[in-house]
Design a protein around this motif. Sequence first.
Motif, PDB file in Angstrom:
ATOM      1  N   MET A 104       0.800  -1.121   0.163  1.00  0.00           N
ATOM      2  CA  MET A 104       0.002  -0.034  -0.095  1.00  0.00           C
ATOM      3  C   MET A 104       0.850   1.353  -0.031  1.00  0.00           C
ATOM      4  O   MET A 104       0.511   2.223  -0.720  1.00  0.00           O
ATOM      5  N   ASP A 134      -9.259   0.272  -2.446  1.00  0.00           N
ATOM      6  CA  ASP A 134      -8.689  -0.748  -1.614  1.00  0.00           C
ATOM      7  C   ASP A 134      -8.939  -0.553  -0.216  1.00  0.00           C
ATOM      8  O   ASP A 134      -8.823  -1.459   0.608  1.00  0.00           O
ATOM      9  N   TYR A 135      -8.641   0.780   0.082  1.00  0.00           N
ATOM     10  CA  TYR A 135      -8.774   1.170   1.789  1.00  0.00           C
ATOM     11  C   TYR A 135     -10.089   0.727   2.221  1.00  0.00           C
ATOM     12  O   TYR A 135     -10.404   0.163   3.135  1.00  0.00           O
ATOM     13  N   LEU A 165      -6.847   3.468  -4.899  1.00  0.00           N
ATOM     14  CA  LEU A 165      -6.316   3.652  -3.359  1.00  0.00           C
ATOM     15  C   LEU A 165      -7.542   3.643  -2.142  1.00  0.00           C
ATOM     16  O   LEU A 165      -7.606   2.708  -1.273  1.00  0.00           O
ATOM     17  N   ILE A 166      -8.436   4.543  -2.645  1.00  0.00           N
ATOM     18  CA  ILE A 166      -9.712   4.626  -1.839  1.00  0.00           C
ATOM     19  C   ILE A 166     -10.453   3.447  -1.731  1.00  0.00           C
ATOM     20  O   ILE A 166     -10.935   3.151  -0.791  1.00  0.00           O
ATOM     21  N   GLU A 178     -10.558  -3.022   2.666  1.00  0.00           N
ATOM     22  CA  GLU A 178      -9.575  -3.480   3.616  1.00  0.00           C
ATOM     23  C   GLU A 178     -10.350  -3.055   4.998  1.00  0.00           C
ATOM     24  O   GLU A 178     -10.486  -4.139   6.163  1.00  0.00           O
ATOM     25  N   SER A 179     -10.850  -1.970   4.966  1.00  0.00           N
ATOM     26  CA  SER A 179     -11.706  -1.626   6.406  1.00  0.00           C
ATOM     27  C   SER A 179     -12.873  -2.422   6.375  1.00  0.00           C
ATOM     28  O   SER A 179     -13.383  -2.563   7.431  1.00  0.00           O
TER      29      SER A 179
END
Length: 67
Positions: A1, A58-59, A55-56, A62-63
């Motif tokens: 990341m 993926d974040y 990226l957003i 994950e959250s």
Amino acid sequence: MKNKVKRTVLMLLVAVILFSAAMAIPALHNSKWKDIVQGAALGLTIAGIISVITLIIDYLRESKRGA
């Protein structure tokens, strides 16, 4: 990341530098190189925006898994 974040920041930084150079260097006015430099800056900007969106996403994935 962390590598993705570094890559995104570098792409956007280089895009800003290229676009600023195209505007600031007087020798580029009325030349085809100005168009080339501005096109490269636009391409890097679009790639940076797509990378930020990735990226957003993926974040958020994950959250969502952690919750």
